[in-house]
Design a protein around this motif. Sequence first.
Motif, PDB file in Angstrom:
ATOM      1  N   TYR A   4       0.951  -1.508   0.497  1.00  0.00           N
ATOM      2  CA  TYR A   4       0.085   0.053   0.316  1.00  0.00           C
ATOM      3  C   TYR A   4       0.473   1.535  -0.091  1.00  0.00           C
ATOM      4  N   GLY A   5       2.181   0.665   0.376  1.00  0.00           N
ATOM      5  CA  GLY A   5       3.523   2.545   0.096  1.00  0.00           C
ATOM      6  C   GLY A   5       4.520   1.977   0.866  1.00  0.00           C
ATOM      7  N   HIS A   6       5.330   3.299   0.546  1.00  0.00           N
ATOM      8  CA  HIS A   6       6.170   3.302   0.896  1.00  0.00           C
ATOM      9  C   HIS A   6       6.187   3.834   3.241  1.00  0.00           C
ATOM     10  N   VAL A   7       6.835   3.141   4.051  1.00  0.00           N
ATOM     11  CA  VAL A   7       6.893   4.071   5.124  1.00  0.00           C
ATOM     12  C   VAL A   7       8.165   3.234   5.967  1.00  0.00           C
ATOM     13  N   VAL A   8       8.503   4.690   6.511  1.00  0.00           N
ATOM     14  CA  VAL A   8       9.608   4.937   7.375  1.00  0.00           C
ATOM     15  C   VAL A   8       9.883   4.610   8.357  1.00  0.00           C
ATOM     16  N   GLU A   9      10.445   4.115   9.447  1.00  0.00           N
ATOM     17  CA  GLU A   9       9.753   4.436  10.880  1.00  0.00           C
ATOM     18  C   GLU A   9      11.285   4.152  11.752  1.00  0.00           C
ATOM     19  N   LEU A  10      11.168   5.371  12.426  1.00  0.00           N
ATOM     20  CA  LEU A  10      12.246   4.983  13.224  1.00  0.00           C
ATOM     21  C   LEU A  10      12.196   4.959  14.756  1.00  0.00           C
ATOM     22  N   GLU A  11      13.017   3.777  14.774  1.00  0.00           N
ATOM     23  CA  GLU A  11      13.000   3.510  16.202  1.00  0.00           C
ATOM     24  C   GLU A  11      14.011   3.423  17.430  1.00  0.00           C
ATOM     25  N   MET A  37      -5.564  -2.986  -4.412  1.00  0.00           N
ATOM     26  CA  MET A  37      -4.637  -2.811  -2.782  1.00  0.00           C
ATOM     27  C   MET A  37      -5.000  -1.591  -2.773  1.00  0.00           C
ATOM     28  N   PRO A  38      -5.526  -0.312  -1.678  1.00  0.00           N
ATOM     29  CA  PRO A  38      -5.428   1.179  -1.897  1.00  0.00           C
ATOM     30  C   PRO A  38      -3.524   1.984  -1.566  1.00  0.00           C
ATOM     31  N   GLN A  39      -3.836   2.489  -2.011  1.00  0.00           N
ATOM     32  CA  GLN A  39      -2.910   3.560  -1.752  1.00  0.00           C
ATOM     33  C   GLN A  39      -2.214   4.592  -0.813  1.00  0.00           C
ATOM     34  N   ILE A  40      -1.528   4.485  -0.121  1.00  0.00           N
ATOM     35  CA  ILE A  40      -1.032   5.378   0.987  1.00  0.00           C
ATOM     36  C   ILE A  40      -1.736   6.765  -0.018  1.00  0.00           C
ATOM     37  N   SER A  41      -0.997   6.691  -1.094  1.00  0.00           N
ATOM     38  CA  SER A  41      -0.510   8.505  -2.202  1.00  0.00           C
ATOM     39  C   SER A  41      -2.155   9.057  -2.313  1.00  0.00           C
ATOM     40  N   ASP A  42      -3.257   7.394  -2.302  1.00  0.00           N
ATOM     41  CA  ASP A  42      -4.322   7.705  -2.523  1.00  0.00           C
ATOM     42  C   ASP A  42      -5.349   8.815  -1.751  1.00  0.00           C
ATOM     43  N   TYR A  43      -4.786   8.666  -0.859  1.00  0.00           N
ATOM     44  CA  TYR A  43      -6.061   8.331   0.669  1.00  0.00           C
ATOM     45  C   TYR A  43      -5.334   9.479   1.376  1.00  0.00           C
TER      46      TYR A  43
END
Length: 128
Positions: A53-60, A114-120
């Motif tokens: 559904y898109g690209h995600v960056v996680e900082l932990e 699959m829905p996309q982050i960019s669309d919503y």
Amino acid sequence: EREIEVYFEAGESAAMLSLLTDVLRCPRVSSYERYRETLYTENVEIASDRFPYGHVVELELKSGKESLLTEIAELLKLSSMLCSRLSCDDLYRVLCDKAGIISKADILFSDKDMPQISDYINEISSYL
């Protein structure tokens, strides 16, 4: 959420699945495909995930002050991006809700619906 990480070789996945489902009686709830690249700084783990559904960056933050996360985000030019504390599963369910489709147990790249982050992005910004 409490997170426990266990590493095993790809060839051991069937044995791990059997251990979880047959021995420990853990029900299978969901699964998702992703491509992950992980980078480490002194006290922060940076995970770049490409989900269906898109690209995600996680900082932990592994140790230290929370302000270190802000510093890293600014260095990576992420500070102007939308931030979220949602898990990848929760984000997927919100996207499906906004797209008006039923979420599935398996989040797959081959899913044509699959829905996309960019669309919503505007519709989900209140959840982020």
